[in-house]
Design an enzyme around this catalytic site. Structure first.
Site, short mmCIF file in Angstrom:
data_model
loop_
_atom_site.label_atom_id
_atom_site.label_comp_id
_atom_site.label_asym_id
_atom_site.label_seq_id
_atom_site.Cartn_x
_atom_site.Cartn_y
_atom_site.Cartn_z
N LYS A 170 -26.97 -15.45 -77.19
CA LYS A 170 -26.85 -14.93 -75.47
C LYS A 170 -27.63 -13.75 -75.28
CE LYS A 170 -23.24 -18.08 -74.27
NZ LYS A 170 -22.23 -18.51 -75.34
N PHE A 191 -15.21 -22.54 -80.10
CA PHE A 191 -16.46 -23.21 -79.23
C PHE A 191 -17.61 -22.57 -79.88
CE2 PHE A 191 -20.14 -23.08 -76.40
CZ PHE A 191 -19.92 -24.34 -75.97
N ASP A 202 -19.30 -15.63 -85.40
CA ASP A 202 -19.99 -16.14 -84.26
C ASP A 202 -19.77 -14.99 -83.26
OD1 ASP A 202 -20.97 -17.26 -81.98
OD2 ASP A 202 -20.13 -19.29 -82.30
C1 LIG Z 1 -22.35 -19.90 -75.98
C2 LIG Z 1 -21.90 -20.13 -77.37
C3 LIG Z 1 -22.42 -20.80 -78.09
C4 LIG Z 1 -23.76 -21.69 -78.01
O1 LIG Z 1 -24.56 -21.17 -77.65
P1 LIG Z 1 -25.71 -22.04 -76.84
O2 LIG Z 1 -26.97 -21.12 -76.65
O3 LIG Z 1 -25.37 -22.43 -75.46
O4 LIG Z 1 -26.10 -23.35 -77.87
C5 LIG Z 1 -22.08 -20.89 -79.54
N1 LIG Z 1 -20.96 -19.84 -79.92
C6 LIG Z 1 -20.33 -19.35 -79.06
C7 LIG Z 1 -19.20 -18.14 -79.24
C8 LIG Z 1 -20.72 -19.15 -77.70
O5 LIG Z 1 -20.20 -18.54 -76.80
#
Ligand SMILES: *Cc1c(COP(=O)(O)O)cnc(C)c1O
Length: 402
Positions: A255, A141, A226
């Site tokens: 985040k 994700f 990520d």
């Molecule tokens: C939440 C998340 C995203 C996307 O972040 P948004 O601010 O919602 O666009 C990307 N990668 C990971 C691992 C995430 O948990």
């Protein structure tokens, strides 16, 4: 008075149904607790999927935001502002890197990292034009934009959103042999979550991240981690990669970087990698704005003390000890995670993860189902031991059918 039911109905009528929220309408929040429109309190064991690592309304962060609100909030990057240099310098330093590319949302940061890796591939590695490949993992994700969902393996995330962006190859998560096979001379990057969050808090086999690090170094491929959800204290370290002593080439952060106050994301890397950009080649009106920088600077200062990481490690041990205790009850089939982050697989006889989450709402605890049978738990790192225990008591009771 407008009731929760009225507000939910109005939201349903006038917002795109991209979410299926649990039936709680939050009005205020403080620390690990939120209060709904009827004055009922709930313990927040989700913490905005890690965006609220420092809790709701964290005083230090709110004060930093308030101070900045009274000064200047937006300049656009057409001009310099006085918080930008410190933000970039200090974030780079926290990451052990040299340069920062500031953006807003996490998906935007992932997109920016893909663009960075492609440009590095063409300009530095010498990949022929239009041939760059990025290798990603199944179950990933990385956000919701068209390019990012192009390499999702979740049918719900992809259906009806094509045509998809080419240039990605998907290998099974945790499989080093498949990773080795997927790397070619045109591979510019491997993009991975060190722990897969949305997939159900999937921790890869020991040695996987270190193996990917070795492979990518050997083959001159960028390792892009990520750490949007796993980073900034959640797992008991500043970055989840640290659990395997891995330093990637690129961190993607988001985040918690915005302190739960506003979206702040960034790509952080070396001068060799982020140095590929020239003026006009990438940008964002709000990226690196003064308010974002002021809040993120406070987040960075808080992380520099190490106290939040230590707290996540210590409370995390307690969390996992208690969750492992549920394995014996037959209501739980698996528990995964690291630090103050867990995925709990609910046995069919205890209901679906959604049903468990709904029953927990009734008992004053907020969690969220991930894909399939998993309930995910990611409390704010500032939760007290007593509150955490209280929430876990309620989880045990709900799983027990009490
Ligand atoms: C939440 C998340 C995203 C996307 O972040 P948004 O601010 O919602 O666009 C990307 N990668 C990971 C691992 C995430 O948990």
């Amino acid at each position: 008075m407008t009731t929760a039911e009225d507000l939910i109905a109005a939201a349903d009528a006038h917002s795109a149904h991209t979410y299926h929220p649990l039936p709680v309408v939050v009005a205020t929040a403080e620390g690990a607790w939120v209060t709904d429109v009827a004055g009922r309190r709930y313990l927040d064991l989700l913490a905005g999927y890690s965006a609220l690592n420092f809790g709701h309304g964290n005083r230090r962060l709110v004060r930093a935001a308030e101070r900045q609100l009274a000064r200047v909030t937006l300049t656009s990057r057409a001009f310099h502002h006085d918080r930008f240099a410190a933000f970039c310098t200090e974030l780079a330093e926290l990451c052990g890197m040299e340069m920062v590319l500031p953006v807003n949302s996490g998906a935007e940061a992932v997109e920016s990292a893909v663009k960075t890796a492609r440009k590095w591939g063409y300009r530095v590695k010498g990949v022929p034009a239009e041939m760059a490949k990025v290798v990603v993992a199944g179950g990933n994700f990385h956000g919701r934009t068209t390019t990012v969902i192009s390499f999702s393996t979740d049918p719900q995330a992809r259906a009806d959103f094509g045509p998809y962006t080419p240039g990605f190859e998907i290998v099974p998560y945790g499989d080093l042999t498949a990773m080795r096979r997927a790397l070619t001379e045109n591979t510019v990057a491997v993009l991975l979550e060190p722990i897969q969050g949305e997939s159900g808090v999937i921790v890869p086999p020991a040695g996987y991240l270190a193996g990917v690090r070795e492979l990518t170094r050997e083959r001159n491929v960028l390792f892009v981690a990520d750490e949007i959800q796993s980073g900034l204290g959640r797992t008991g370290r500043t970055f989840a990669c640290e659990h395997e002593d891995v330093v990637p080439d690129v961190y993607v952060l988001g985040k918690a970087l915005g302190g739960g106050i506003l979206p702040v994301s960034a790509v952080v890397s070396s001068a060799e990698v982020l140095g590929v950009f020239r003026p006009g080649e990438h940008g964002s009106t709000f990226g690196g704005n003064p308010l974002a920088c002021a809040v993120a600077l406070e987040v960075i200062a808080m992380l520099r003390t190490g106290e939040y990481q230590a707290r996540a490690a210590e409370l995390g041990e307690r969390l996992h000890r208690r969750l492992r205790g549920l394995l014996g009850t037959g209501a739980v089939t698996a528990v995964r995670g690291r630090g103050l982050w867990a995925g709990v697989d609910v046995a069919p006889r205890a209901g679906t993860a959604r049903q468990v989450s709904e029953r927990l709402v009734e008992r004053g605890v907020l969690v969220k189902d991930a894909h399939g049978p998993t309930v995910r738990i990611s409390p704010p790192l500032v939760v007290t031991e007593e509150d955490l225990d209280w929430g876990l008591d309620r989880l045990a009771a709900v799983l027990d059918g009490a």
